[in-house]
Design a protein around this motif. Structure first.
Motif, PDB file in Angstrom:
ATOM      1  N   VAL A  35       0.846  -1.196   0.000  1.00  0.00           N
ATOM      2  CA  VAL A  35       0.000   0.000   0.000  1.00  0.00           C
ATOM      3  C   VAL A  35       0.879   1.244   0.000  1.00  0.00           C
ATOM      4  N   ALA A  36       0.551   2.178  -0.878  1.00  0.00           N
ATOM      5  CA  ALA A  36       1.189   3.493  -0.885  1.00  0.00           C
ATOM      6  C   ALA A  36       0.155   4.542  -0.492  1.00  0.00           C
ATOM      7  N   VAL A  37       0.511   5.395   0.447  1.00  0.00           N
ATOM      8  CA  VAL A  37      -0.336   6.508   0.865  1.00  0.00           C
ATOM      9  C   VAL A  37       0.318   7.783   0.361  1.00  0.00           C
ATOM     10  N   VAL A  38      -0.422   8.590  -0.379  1.00  0.00           N
ATOM     11  CA  VAL A  38       0.098   9.845  -0.918  1.00  0.00           C
ATOM     12  C   VAL A  38      -0.469  10.991  -0.090  1.00  0.00           C
ATOM     13  N   GLY A  39       0.410  11.748   0.563  1.00  0.00           N
ATOM     14  CA  GLY A  39      -0.022  12.881   1.375  1.00  0.00           C
ATOM     15  C   GLY A  39       0.407  12.729   2.814  1.00  0.00           C
ATOM     16  N   GLY A  40       1.313  13.601   3.272  1.00  0.00           N
ATOM     17  CA  GLY A  40       1.850  13.527   4.620  1.00  0.00           C
ATOM     18  C   GLY A  40       1.301  14.591   5.544  1.00  0.00           C
ATOM     19  N   GLY A  41       0.015  14.924   5.376  1.00  0.00           N
ATOM     20  CA  GLY A  41      -0.663  15.778   6.346  1.00  0.00           C
ATOM     21  C   GLY A  41      -1.260  14.927   7.448  1.00  0.00           C
ATOM     22  N   ILE A  42      -2.027  15.549   8.329  1.00  0.00           N
ATOM     23  CA  ILE A  42      -2.515  14.832   9.507  1.00  0.00           C
ATOM     24  C   ILE A  42      -3.457  13.692   9.148  1.00  0.00           C
ATOM     25  N   VAL A  43      -4.264  13.856   8.078  1.00  0.00           N
ATOM     26  CA  VAL A  43      -5.179  12.785   7.686  1.00  0.00           C
ATOM     27  C   VAL A  43      -4.417  11.620   7.066  1.00  0.00           C
ATOM     28  N   GLY A  44      -3.462  11.917   6.177  1.00  0.00           N
ATOM     29  CA  GLY A  44      -2.668  10.861   5.580  1.00  0.00           C
ATOM     30  C   GLY A  44      -1.850  10.103   6.614  1.00  0.00           C
ATOM     31  N   LEU A  45      -1.239  10.821   7.547  1.00  0.00           N
ATOM     32  CA  LEU A  45      -0.420  10.187   8.575  1.00  0.00           C
ATOM     33  C   LEU A  45      -1.271   9.338   9.516  1.00  0.00           C
ATOM     34  N   ALA A  46      -2.414   9.875   9.941  1.00  0.00           N
ATOM     35  CA  ALA A  46      -3.291   9.113  10.835  1.00  0.00           C
ATOM     36  C   ALA A  46      -3.793   7.850  10.161  1.00  0.00           C
ATOM     37  N   THR A  47      -4.131   7.966   8.878  1.00  0.00           N
ATOM     38  CA  THR A  47      -4.678   6.812   8.163  1.00  0.00           C
ATOM     39  C   THR A  47      -3.608   5.766   7.879  1.00  0.00           C
ATOM     40  N   ALA A  48      -2.420   6.212   7.478  1.00  0.00           N
ATOM     41  CA  ALA A  48      -1.322   5.269   7.266  1.00  0.00           C
ATOM     42  C   ALA A  48      -1.037   4.507   8.557  1.00  0.00           C
ATOM     43  N   ARG A  49      -1.014   5.221   9.657  1.00  0.00           N
ATOM     44  CA  ARG A  49      -0.803   4.591  10.966  1.00  0.00           C
ATOM     45  C   ARG A  49      -1.880   3.565  11.265  1.00  0.00           C
ATOM     46  N   ARG A  99     -16.403  11.747  18.229  1.00  0.00           N
ATOM     47  CA  ARG A  99     -15.516  10.620  18.531  1.00  0.00           C
ATOM     48  C   ARG A  99     -14.047  11.054  18.434  1.00  0.00           C
ATOM     49  N   GLY A 100     -13.738  11.859  17.425  1.00  0.00           N
ATOM     50  CA  GLY A 100     -12.359  12.290  17.225  1.00  0.00           C
ATOM     51  C   GLY A 100     -11.813  13.076  18.400  1.00  0.00           C
ATOM     52  N   ALA A 101     -12.634  13.942  19.001  1.00  0.00           N
ATOM     53  CA  ALA A 101     -12.174  14.720  20.149  1.00  0.00           C
ATOM     54  C   ALA A 101     -11.811  13.803  21.312  1.00  0.00           C
ATOM     55  N   THR A 102     -12.665  12.820  21.560  1.00  0.00           N
ATOM     56  CA  THR A 102     -12.382  11.864  22.635  1.00  0.00           C
ATOM     57  C   THR A 102     -11.088  11.104  22.366  1.00  0.00           C
ATOM     58  N   PRO A 425     -13.711  19.898  10.934  1.00  0.00           N
ATOM     59  CA  PRO A 425     -12.494  19.873  11.741  1.00  0.00           C
ATOM     60  C   PRO A 425     -11.698  18.576  11.554  1.00  0.00           C
ATOM     61  N   ALA A 426     -10.999  18.464  10.443  1.00  0.00           N
ATOM     62  CA  ALA A 426     -10.290  17.225  10.120  1.00  0.00           C
ATOM     63  C   ALA A 426      -9.202  16.902  11.132  1.00  0.00           C
ATOM     64  N   ALA A 427      -8.531  17.917  11.686  1.00  0.00           N
ATOM     65  CA  ALA A 427      -7.491  17.634  12.677  1.00  0.00           C
ATOM     66  C   ALA A 427      -8.091  17.010  13.928  1.00  0.00           C
ATOM     67  N   THR A 428      -9.129  17.649  14.470  1.00  0.00           N
ATOM     68  CA  THR A 428      -9.811  17.086  15.633  1.00  0.00           C
ATOM     69  C   THR A 428     -10.269  15.661  15.370  1.00  0.00           C
ATOM     70  N   SER A 429     -10.803  15.440  14.179  1.00  0.00           N
ATOM     71  CA  SER A 429     -11.413  14.156  13.839  1.00  0.00           C
ATOM     72  C   SER A 429     -10.426  13.148  13.284  1.00  0.00           C
ATOM     73  N   SER A 430      -9.127  13.478  13.245  1.00  0.00           N
ATOM     74  CA  SER A 430      -8.178  12.710  12.439  1.00  0.00           C
ATOM     75  C   SER A 430      -8.135  11.223  12.782  1.00  0.00           C
ATOM     76  N   LEU A 431      -8.151  10.873  14.054  1.00  0.00           N
ATOM     77  CA  LEU A 431      -8.114   9.448  14.400  1.00  0.00           C
ATOM     78  C   LEU A 431      -9.416   8.750  14.035  1.00  0.00           C
ATOM     79  N   ALA A 432     -10.542   9.441  14.194  1.00  0.00           N
ATOM     80  CA  ALA A 432     -11.821   8.860  13.787  1.00  0.00           C
ATOM     81  C   ALA A 432     -11.923   8.778  12.265  1.00  0.00           C
ATOM     82  N   ILE A 437     -11.626   5.778   7.024  1.00  0.00           N
ATOM     83  CA  ILE A 437     -10.936   5.548   5.754  1.00  0.00           C
ATOM     84  C   ILE A 437     -10.394   4.121   5.704  1.00  0.00           C
ATOM     85  N   ALA A 438      -9.838   3.653   6.819  1.00  0.00           N
ATOM     86  CA  ALA A 438      -9.325   2.279   6.854  1.00  0.00           C
ATOM     87  C   ALA A 438     -10.453   1.282   6.595  1.00  0.00           C
TER      88      ALA A 438
END
Length: 447
Positions: A35-49, A99-102, A425-432, A437-438
């Motif tokens: 799998v290749a993930v393109v984009g190293g912002g908070i959403v790409g990093l959270a999703t790759a993780r 959920r993301g805030a929690t 608020p994508a940053a707040t929601s990034s883990l959710a 996305i996963a």
């Protein structure tokens, strides 16, 4: 430390150290990954993780066009941990934000990342705002926002001694954090789990390949080829793009429609002079006016002790144009020729002129702020930083406020998933968002 491959050389970075330091030997990119993930912002990093933690036996690579991770929207935002008040009950944004805030608070506690739960007041300063404020309260309650309450003028003064208002929503669960520090920690988790990060790699082609990689005995196990502007290439089974300000262009190169189109809007902040920081304790926000497309000016304390005021919202003439005079011919032509933007502008001419005026004349911006804290004067503020928002627009000129996924066409399309829009608020929601996305990746691809 985050170990990355930059163009052709290894680099390293810690989660609180944005600079990437050159390390050991160089090599060209001719590798294969599941799998290749393109984009190293908070959403790409959270999703790759998230994907790697779910599938530790697979090989993952993350490609980022900049020399450092999380330097655009992830590093140019207000730093607020939102609680989920504003969004339509039952909507994806509402569920993901709550959920993301929690998850964000739990993650910061687990990793030892600093944050402050300083709260937020949404303040009504005129009687006509009260029905909208009460409707916001009902919306927040339906969204299961924690500890939300309506307070009167006296209680406003108790929370914010210099703030004037007749009624407010009190959201003590709202907080602040440095989202870039959080994003870099996601990247650290990803690398420690076995993922590889490549910076200085601007992807300009995603296509199918008709031949096996040189020296490979696995046939067409890796049928997708990703190329960057330097001629480097990566072969993979599946691709996920989280391109932020360039998400529409990344979609287009794999055969998708460019709509919804990304149009960049710049927000310019003022900052309170240090001797005036005592005027603001927590976040102070206006009651949103549904006649206008953006929220309006607000007061935001920062983790470094500064206080940001604003922002305005004006069309940026470059997708990553943080300065007034930043200009890119292609970005400007793309935006101005898009019928959706033309319709949005025509519907909001007076609002747009006002935003531009306030961007030029500090006193005009301060006049709006004085509705909430009368003690602020133009001499108390300085021009501050700017951010650029990746606003998705449809052809009718409507702001696209929810998530959009898209795949390509043909054989390539069956192996590519684009996150076309990840709105605030994508940053707040990034883990959710990463969980969602996963799930989407797993439902589309045979991982």
């Amino acid at each position: 430390m985050i170990r990355t491959l930059s163009g052709a050389c290894f680099r390293a970075a810690g989660p609180a150290q944005p600079r990437l330091l050159k390390a050991s030997p160089s090599r060209q990119l001719h590798s294969t990954y599941d799998v290749a993930v393109v984009g190293g912002g908070i959403v790409g990093l959270a999703t790759a993780r998230e994907l790697l933690l779910r599938h530790p036996s697979l090989s993952f690579i993350l490609l980022e066009k900049e020399k450092e991770l999380a330097v655009h929207q992830s590093g140019h935002n207000s730093g607020v941990i939102h609680s989920g008040i504003y969004y339509t009950p039952g909507s994806l944004k509402a569920r993901l934000c709550v959920r993301g805030a929690t998850l964000a608070y739990e993650y910061c506690d687990k990793k030892g990342l600093p944050y402050k739960r300083c709260g937020k007041l949404i303040v009504a300063v005129e009687q006509e705002e009260i029905p909208r404020l009460k409707a916001l309260y009902e919306r927040g309650m339906q969204n299961n926002v924690r500890d939300l309450s309506i307070i009167d003028a006296k209680e406003i003064r108790e929370r914010e001694p210099y703030c004037r208002g007749i009624m407010a929503l009190d959201s003590p669960y709202t907080g602040i954090v440095d989202w870039r520090v959080v994003a870099l920690q996601y990247g650290k988790d990803f690398v420690e789990a076995g993922g590889e990060v490549v910076t200085d790699c601007e992807v300009n082609d995603i296509s199918g390949s008709n031949e096996s990689p040189a020296g490979s005995a696995e046939g067409m196990k890796y049928p997708i080829e990703i190329r960057d502007k330097k001629g480097n290439k990566v072969r993979c089974r599946y691709v996920l793009t989280c391109g932020g300000l360039y998400s529409d262009r990344l979609s287009q190169i794999s055969g998708c429609s460019r709509e919804p189109r990304i149009v960049p809007f710049r927000g310019d902040y003022l900052v309170l002079k240090p001797e005036k920081h005592y005027l603001v304790k927590g976040n102070i926000y206006p009651v949103p006016d549904p006649r206008f497309p953006f929220l309006g000016v607000h007061f935001t304390p920062r983790m470094d002790g500064s206080v940001w005021l604003g922002p305005n919202a004006v069309l940026a003439f470059k997708r990553e144009g943080y300065r007034v005079y930043d200009f890119n011919v292609r970005d400007f032509a793309d935006a101005m020729s898009f019928r959706g933007l033309q319709k949005l502008v025509l519907r909001n001419v007076a609002y747009g002129i006002g935003e531009m005026y306030r961007g030029i004349f500090t006193s005009a911006q301060v006049k709006l702020l004085q509705k909430y804290i009368p003690e602020i004067s133009p001499s108390d503020v300085l021009r501050g930083p700017s951010g650029v928002r990746a606003q998705a627009l449809d052809r009718a000129g409507n702001l696209v406020d929810d998530f959009v996924f898209d795949g390509g066409v043909g054989e390539v399309g069956s192996r590519v998933l684009h996150v076309r829009n990840a709105p605030s608020p994508a940053a707040t929601s990034s883990l959710a968002i990463a969980e969602m996305i996963a799930d989407e990746v797993e439902s589309r691809f045979a991982l």
